[in-house]
Design a protein around this motif. Sequence first.
Motif, PDB file in Angstrom:
ATOM      1  N   GLN A 169    -103.574  -0.588 -11.272  1.00 17.62           N
ATOM      2  CA  GLN A 169    -103.784   0.864 -11.219  1.00 17.62           C
ATOM      3  C   GLN A 169    -104.983   1.204 -10.341  1.00 17.62           C
ATOM      4  O   GLN A 169    -106.046   0.596 -10.462  1.00 17.62           O
ATOM      5  CB  GLN A 169    -104.010   1.427 -12.620  1.00 17.62           C
ATOM      6  N   ASP A 170    -104.806   2.198  -9.472  1.00 18.22           N
ATOM      7  CA  ASP A 170    -105.930   2.632  -8.631  1.00 18.22           C
ATOM      8  C   ASP A 170    -106.031   4.148  -8.547  1.00 18.22           C
ATOM      9  O   ASP A 170    -106.626   4.683  -7.627  1.00 18.22           O
ATOM     10  CB  ASP A 170    -105.825   2.029  -7.229  1.00 18.22           C
ATOM     11  N   ARG A 171    -105.464   4.841  -9.531  1.00 23.62           N
ATOM     12  CA  ARG A 171    -105.536   6.301  -9.550  1.00 23.62           C
ATOM     13  C   ARG A 171    -105.970   6.806 -10.932  1.00 23.62           C
ATOM     14  O   ARG A 171    -105.449   7.794 -11.440  1.00 23.62           O
ATOM     15  CB  ARG A 171    -104.192   6.916  -9.162  1.00 23.62           C
ATOM     16  N   VAL A 172    -106.917   6.126 -11.540  1.00 21.59           N
ATOM     17  CA  VAL A 172    -107.429   6.560 -12.841  1.00 21.59           C
ATOM     18  C   VAL A 172    -108.426   7.689 -12.601  1.00 21.59           C
ATOM     19  O   VAL A 172    -109.496   7.486 -12.017  1.00 21.59           O
ATOM     20  CB  VAL A 172    -108.111   5.391 -13.586  1.00 21.59           C
ATOM     21  N   GLY A 173    -108.068   8.889 -13.024  1.00 20.38           N
ATOM     22  CA  GLY A 173    -108.918  10.053 -12.803  1.00 20.38           C
ATOM     23  C   GLY A 173    -110.178  10.027 -13.648  1.00 20.38           C
ATOM     24  O   GLY A 173    -110.291   9.263 -14.612  1.00 20.38           O
ATOM     25  N   ALA A 174    -111.122  10.888 -13.297  1.00 19.59           N
ATOM     26  CA  ALA A 174    -112.428  10.900 -13.955  1.00 19.59           C
ATOM     27  C   ALA A 174    -112.319  11.197 -15.449  1.00 19.59           C
ATOM     28  O   ALA A 174    -113.006  10.568 -16.265  1.00 19.59           O
ATOM     29  CB  ALA A 174    -113.345  11.904 -13.274  1.00 19.59           C
TER      30      ALA A 174
END
Length: 275
Positions: A169-174
Amino acid sequence: MPDAASYETLNCSVADGVAHIELSRPERLNALNKAMLLEINRAMDAAESDADVRAIVLSGAGKGFSSGFDLKEQMQRAPKGAQVWREILDLDFSTTMRFWRSPKPTIAAVHGPCVAGAFEMALACDITIAAEDAVFGEPELKFGAGIVTMLLPWMASPKHAKRIILSGQDRVGASLAMQMGLVSEVVPPGRHLETAMRIARNLAKMDPDLVVQTKKAIQRTYDVQGIEAALAAALDIDHAIESHGSPDKARFMDIARAESLQAALAWRASRFEEE
């Protein structure tokens, strides 16, 4: 600290007891190449030896914190062999861990992309302030690479850590990163550095020996649990992965060399379903 002009990949300054290290390769989204890693170590040496510096802030110039270790440089260098990979990975690992091991408090101010090695660097900092537009993740397995600094399992639950690492995963939001315990605070876009500097200035007003000794006491908790031994074992595994080489990594690099890094990234993305 050395004069800012003495750095090619960083912007460095000291004010009000705070050393600010800004990653500055905005044209490459602050990708962590060898030159930058060496300069980060120089900057940390200077900050830690300066009695006037009582806290350290790390941020990124331009559109994001950092895209992680520089794949383009790796593509051009084409490293092979156990000894070469050991030198590369040891530098990657030791530079990341400078922020964890520093006797002085370290704060990451993150906006935009903060993935792979850069994510590990932000995790290594004592405090991480994230703008709402920050995006985190560990995409390494999607192109046949391993994890250099396996800090994520120490920061998140096993379910979250395995989900991010094993599925790349490389789109884990803040906001989700905050829920997972990966960041300390989420702030409006553009306020990450201001917030981090304010925290650092307040830390700088405290008794420096008290802060250093208290950080040492906190770190001791993780030492007792075996964090250093676990990270060293994970680094050895990554060394075996990179030295042996993965077919996925070889294909990724072949495309990058024959076409472009963007083409290789597009190939990587095309292999996986949207989640």
